[in-house]
Structures are given as structure tokens and as C-alpha cells.
Design a protein around this motif. Structure first.
Motif, PDB file in Angstrom:
ATOM      1  N   VAL A 220       0.864  -1.179   0.000  1.00  0.00           N
ATOM      2  CA  VAL A 220       0.000   0.000   0.000  1.00  0.00           C
ATOM      3  C   VAL A 220       0.899   1.227   0.000  1.00  0.00           C
ATOM      4  O   VAL A 220       1.652   1.463   0.950  1.00  0.00           O
ATOM      5  N   LEU A 221       0.858   2.007  -1.084  1.00  0.00           N
ATOM      6  CA  LEU A 221       1.758   3.146  -1.266  1.00  0.00           C
ATOM      7  C   LEU A 221       1.079   4.455  -0.865  1.00  0.00           C
ATOM      8  O   LEU A 221      -0.145   4.568  -0.878  1.00  0.00           O
ATOM      9  N   GLN A 222       1.905   5.424  -0.535  1.00  0.00           N
ATOM     10  CA  GLN A 222       1.391   6.750  -0.195  1.00  0.00           C
ATOM     11  C   GLN A 222       0.911   7.476  -1.448  1.00  0.00           C
ATOM     12  O   GLN A 222       1.572   7.436  -2.494  1.00  0.00           O
ATOM     13  N   GLY A 223      -0.255   8.129  -1.358  1.00  0.00           N
ATOM     14  CA  GLY A 223      -0.757   8.927  -2.472  1.00  0.00           C
ATOM     15  C   GLY A 223      -0.876   8.123  -3.753  1.00  0.00           C
ATOM     16  O   GLY A 223      -1.362   6.983  -3.749  1.00  0.00           O
ATOM     17  N   CYS A 224      -0.422   8.717  -4.845  1.00  0.00           N
ATOM     18  CA  CYS A 224      -0.524   8.041  -6.145  1.00  0.00           C
ATOM     19  C   CYS A 224       0.608   7.045  -6.371  1.00  0.00           C
ATOM     20  O   CYS A 224       0.636   6.351  -7.387  1.00  0.00           O
ATOM     21  N   GLY A 225       1.572   6.996  -5.429  1.00  0.00           N
ATOM     22  CA  GLY A 225       2.623   5.984  -5.495  1.00  0.00           C
ATOM     23  C   GLY A 225       3.689   6.215  -6.547  1.00  0.00           C
ATOM     24  O   GLY A 225       4.527   5.339  -6.778  1.00  0.00           O
ATOM     25  N   ARG A 226       3.680   7.413  -7.141  1.00  0.00           N
ATOM     26  CA  ARG A 226       4.580   7.660  -8.277  1.00  0.00           C
ATOM     27  C   ARG A 226       6.048   7.384  -7.958  1.00  0.00           C
ATOM     28  O   ARG A 226       6.733   6.671  -8.699  1.00  0.00           O
ATOM     29  N   ASP A 227       6.547   7.962  -6.856  1.00  0.00           N
ATOM     30  CA  ASP A 227       7.976   7.847  -6.553  1.00  0.00           C
ATOM     31  C   ASP A 227       8.394   6.399  -6.323  1.00  0.00           C
ATOM     32  O   ASP A 227       9.450   5.960  -6.799  1.00  0.00           O
ATOM     33  N   GLU A 228       7.566   5.630  -5.612  1.00  0.00           N
ATOM     34  CA  GLU A 228       7.896   4.226  -5.362  1.00  0.00           C
ATOM     35  C   GLU A 228       7.819   3.406  -6.649  1.00  0.00           C
ATOM     36  O   GLU A 228       8.665   2.546  -6.905  1.00  0.00           O
ATOM     37  N   LEU A 229       6.823   3.688  -7.473  1.00  0.00           N
ATOM     38  CA  LEU A 229       6.660   2.920  -8.711  1.00  0.00           C
ATOM     39  C   LEU A 229       7.772   3.214  -9.709  1.00  0.00           C
ATOM     40  O   LEU A 229       8.140   2.346 -10.505  1.00  0.00           O
ATOM     41  N   LEU A 230       8.318   4.430  -9.659  1.00  0.00           N
ATOM     42  CA  LEU A 230       9.414   4.772 -10.568  1.00  0.00           C
ATOM     43  C   LEU A 230      10.684   3.971 -10.270  1.00  0.00           C
ATOM     44  O   LEU A 230      11.608   3.948 -11.078  1.00  0.00           O
ATOM     45  N   LYS A 231      10.717   3.316  -9.127  1.00  0.00           N
ATOM     46  CA  LYS A 231      11.851   2.447  -8.816  1.00  0.00           C
ATOM     47  C   LYS A 231      11.775   1.121  -9.583  1.00  0.00           C
ATOM     48  O   LYS A 231      12.793   0.443  -9.753  1.00  0.00           O
ATOM     49  N   VAL A 232      10.556   0.771 -10.040  1.00  0.00           N
ATOM     50  CA  VAL A 232      10.392  -0.512 -10.729  1.00  0.00           C
ATOM     51  C   VAL A 232       9.970  -0.355 -12.194  1.00  0.00           C
ATOM     52  O   VAL A 232       9.940  -1.344 -12.932  1.00  0.00           O
ATOM     53  N   MET A 233       9.646   0.868 -12.623  1.00  0.00           N
ATOM     54  CA  MET A 233       9.248   1.077 -14.022  1.00  0.00           C
ATOM     55  C   MET A 233       9.619   2.484 -14.467  1.00  0.00           C
ATOM     56  O   MET A 233       9.815   3.377 -13.641  1.00  0.00           O
ATOM     57  N   GLU A 234       9.730   2.679 -15.781  1.00  0.00           N
ATOM     58  CA  GLU A 234       9.983   4.001 -16.328  1.00  0.00           C
ATOM     59  C   GLU A 234       8.713   4.853 -16.245  1.00  0.00           C
ATOM     60  O   GLU A 234       7.602   4.330 -16.143  1.00  0.00           O
ATOM     61  N   TYR A 235       8.897   6.167 -16.330  1.00  0.00           N
ATOM     62  CA  TYR A 235       7.757   7.084 -16.234  1.00  0.00           C
ATOM     63  C   TYR A 235       6.701   6.764 -17.287  1.00  0.00           C
ATOM     64  O   TYR A 235       5.499   6.822 -17.017  1.00  0.00           O
ATOM     65  N   ALA A 236       7.132   6.407 -18.486  1.00  0.00           N
ATOM     66  CA  ALA A 236       6.185   6.134 -19.579  1.00  0.00           C
ATOM     67  C   ALA A 236       5.274   4.956 -19.266  1.00  0.00           C
ATOM     68  O   ALA A 236       4.174   4.860 -19.821  1.00  0.00           O
ATOM     69  N   SER A 237       5.711   4.045 -18.397  1.00  0.00           N
ATOM     70  CA  SER A 237       4.903   2.874 -18.071  1.00  0.00           C
ATOM     71  C   SER A 237       3.993   3.087 -16.865  1.00  0.00           C
ATOM     72  O   SER A 237       3.189   2.211 -16.529  1.00  0.00           O
ATOM     73  N   LEU A 238       4.113   4.241 -16.207  1.00  0.00           N
ATOM     74  CA  LEU A 238       3.225   4.530 -15.085  1.00  0.00           C
ATOM     75  C   LEU A 238       1.783   4.624 -15.591  1.00  0.00           C
ATOM     76  O   LEU A 238       1.523   5.245 -16.618  1.00  0.00           O
ATOM     77  N   PRO A 239       0.825   4.028 -14.882  1.00  0.00           N
ATOM     78  CA  PRO A 239      -0.576   4.263 -15.230  1.00  0.00           C
ATOM     79  C   PRO A 239      -0.880   5.753 -15.130  1.00  0.00           C
ATOM     80  O   PRO A 239      -0.256   6.470 -14.332  1.00  0.00           O
ATOM     81  N   HIS A 240      -1.824   6.228 -15.917  1.00  0.00           N
ATOM     82  CA  HIS A 240      -2.098   7.664 -15.977  1.00  0.00           C
ATOM     83  C   HIS A 240      -2.452   8.251 -14.618  1.00  0.00           C
ATOM     84  O   HIS A 240      -2.144   9.403 -14.323  1.00  0.00           O
TER      85      HIS A 240
END
Length: 330
Positions: A220-240
Motif C-alpha cells: 500500500v503506497l502513499q498517495g498516487c505511489g509515483r515515486d515508489e513505482l518509478l523504482k520498478v518502471m519508467e515514467y512512460a509505463s506509469l498508469p495515468h
């Protein structure tokens, strides 16, 4: 004393050599050239108990044969307007791939309404995405990375989750049971983002009921989880809905074009999937539906533990609903 993982797989392979031919054929469609990895998934799902895993897999193969799952990618949901309505109310899509090559599946849990068609259409749509993932997306990813890739990452957006989610428990339980019994261990990690209070309250009571193996997969990530998710995927692969704090998971993207919203029927993933299904149907005209109608799949009985979890969620939502009603009266 338990057997080693390698020995368990060898025993499992021996048991599978004597199953009936129709089951062997559908198993081939399942494993897509990676039978050992598939056997390992079923063993993990049954704590490496060979006989339990064998029963689980045989039950799964019988389900596939009896429900013609091998042909489901030649069964388009028609007309197109109905397909688009399902996409608008069952929010799920492929946003990209992780740095390790795993597909990133986005799921709009909070804003999915499942109210535009019968439960059979939503189940058909879900299984088609599972089969397309397993028979098309994962084999391509495996080839590109020159190693077996058999799992995905799921990002669950809780934006908009309300007490009315109680109405969706039945259909979500059906879909979850189908996945647990027939597509086990296909998700590496579940990332929960944009979680409101109602999720936090339910998670607190459900978490202790989950198997340790499952609990370890859920973050369970804080907020939209962007910073944590960027550790496992590139920005282009982030869900909108993860690209900007507070962006939310919209049916009609507020922060970009419709093609950037991986839930939209206009997104390239859904366009490719739907075109693939239409092409498969055209190549096998005998499988075309005579008229509009969903492809009915038998719903399996849920595991007692899963039924207990669904009952617990329902009870907690009722409790929160009662508290919400009381707050409004005070």
C-alpha cells in the motif's frame, strides 16, 4: 519431510504425463512453451504439495475444456458499443512494462461500476484479458528478454472507492475465484494507490485473513505511489493515475488524451486486443456468435477462505455504512 522443489516438479511432470489428451492440449495452450514454470506456479499456490497442486491443475484443465477457454479469444463482445460500455465500467488496462520486463496491469478498483452488462460479459472480458496476457503479451515479453516471463505487476487505483462498493463484491468475488483457481501466481506484486479511508478500514480487518504469501505481495503506497513505482518502471509505463498527485483514475482522462488513459477502449492495448479477437473470430467462422450474447463460463465455487474474506469485507462495509448514516444524523 517435504520434497525439494526440483523433486516436486519432477513428480508433478510424471503425473501430468498420464492425463487425457484433451487436457494435454489445453495445458499446451496454457504454458506456451514453459511447462515447468507453469507447474511451479500451481505448486506455489498449494504450498508445494504435489498431489494438491495436481488436483488443482487437473480441475483447471477440465474447466478450460468444459468452458471452451481455448476458443475465448475468438469470441468478440458485440456490438462494439457494448464492448466500449464494458471498458468504461470495468476499468483495467496495460500501461507498459516494468524494468524487468513484466507487464504493468492497471486496475481502477474504485471507479469500476460493473453496471453496463450482465456479470457474464464482465467475466468473459476478464478471461479474455487473462488469456491475451498469457498467450500473446507474456510470450512476446519472454522472447524480447530471452528468459521466461510468466507474471505481471498490478497497480490498483482506489480513487473513488465508496461504501457503494458493497454492490460489487459478488462480481469481484467471482472474478477473484476464477483467477485464484485457474490463473494462480500470475501477479508478482500488487501496488495499492490513492487509498481512501474506506479501503484502509477494510484492509485492517482483511489483512490478517490472508496467507502470508499473499500479504507479502501487497504494498500500500502513499498517495498516487509515483515515486515508489518509478523504482520498478519508467515514467512512460506509469498508469495515468500515478503520473501526478491527485490525478485520479478517470474514465475520460483529465490529464492527457484518451489514448494515454489505459482504461479507455481507444487505448492501443484495448484496440490491439479487440482487433486480435475479431481476427481470430474471422479465421474461425464456425465460432462466431449467431447473435449478440455473452460467452457463458461456469462460475467455480469459491474457496472457503476466500468466501470468509468476502464476508468480512461485506460486514465491514455495512459497519462503515451504518457509522456514516449515524454521522449524518448527528
Amino acid at each position: 519431510m517435504g520434497v525439494s522443489n526440483e523433486d516436486a516438479i519432477k513428480q508433478f511432470q510424471s503425473l501430468m504425463e498420464v492425463v487425457d489428451e484433451p487436457l494435454k492440449q489445453t495445458f499446451k495452450n496454457m504454458h506456451q512453451g514453459y511447462p515447468t514454470e507453469t507447474l511451479a506456479r500451481f505448486l506455489k499456490a498449494r504450498e508445494w504439495n504435489v498431489h494438491k497442486a495436481h488436483k488443482m491443475l487437473v480441475d483447471c484443465l477440465n474447466w478450460r475444456v468444459q468452458n471452451e477457454i481455448d476458443n475465448i479469444l475468438a469470441k468478440p463482445i458485440i456490438p462494439t458499443d457494448l464492448y466500449k460500455a464494458i471498458r468504461d465500467s470495468q476499468l483495467i488496462g496495460l500501461s507498459g512494462f516494468s524494468r524487468e520486463g513484466l507487464p504493468v496491469i492497471a486496475v481502477g478498483v474504485g471507479l469500476s461500476t460493473f453496471d453496463k452488462a450482465s456479470v457474464h460479459y464482465y467475466v468473459q472480458s476478464h478471461i479474455q484479458m487473462n488469456e491475451y496476457r498469457d498467450r500473446v503479451i507474456l510470450p512476446i515479453a519472454s522472447k524480447n528478454h530471452e528468459r521466461p516471463i510468466s507474471t505481471c505487476i498490478k497497480v490498483l487505483d482506489m480513487t473513488g472507492l465508496k461504501l457503494s462498493a458493497l454492490n460489487q463484491i459478488k462480481i469481484l468475488s467471482v472474478i477473484s475465484t476464477i483467477d485464484d483457481l485457474n490463473y494462480p501466481e500470475k501477479t508478482e506484486t500488487y501496488y495499492v494507490v490513492n487509498a481512501p479511508y474506506v479501503f484502509s478500514a477494510c484492509w485492517k480487518v482483511v489483512k490478517p485473513l490472508l496467507q502470508e504469501r499473499t500479504r507479502r505481495k501487497i504494498q500500500v503506497l502513499q498517495g498516487c505511489g509515483r515515486d515508489e513505482l518509478l523504482k520498478v518502471m519508467e515514467y512512460a509505463s506509469l498508469p495515468h493515475f500515478c503520473k501526478r498527485e491527485g490525478s485520479g483514475s478517470s474514465r475520460h482522462s483529465r490529464n492527457g488524451t484518451m489514448t494515454e488513459n489505459c482504461f479507455s477502449s481507444d487505448h492501443h492495448f484495448h484496440q490491439q486486443l479487440y482487433n486480435y479477437i475479431k481476427e481470430q473470430a474471422a479465421s474461425r467462422p464456425s465460432l462466431l456468435p449467431i447473435k449478440q450474447g455473452s460467452f457463458h463460463v461456469a462460475f467455480p465455487e469459491p474457496d472457503p477462505k476466500d468466501a470468509k474474506i468476502a464476508e468480512t469485507i461485506e460486514t465491514e462495509l455495512h459497519r462503515l455504512e451504518d457509522l456514516d448514516g449515524l454521522d449524518k444524523l448527528l
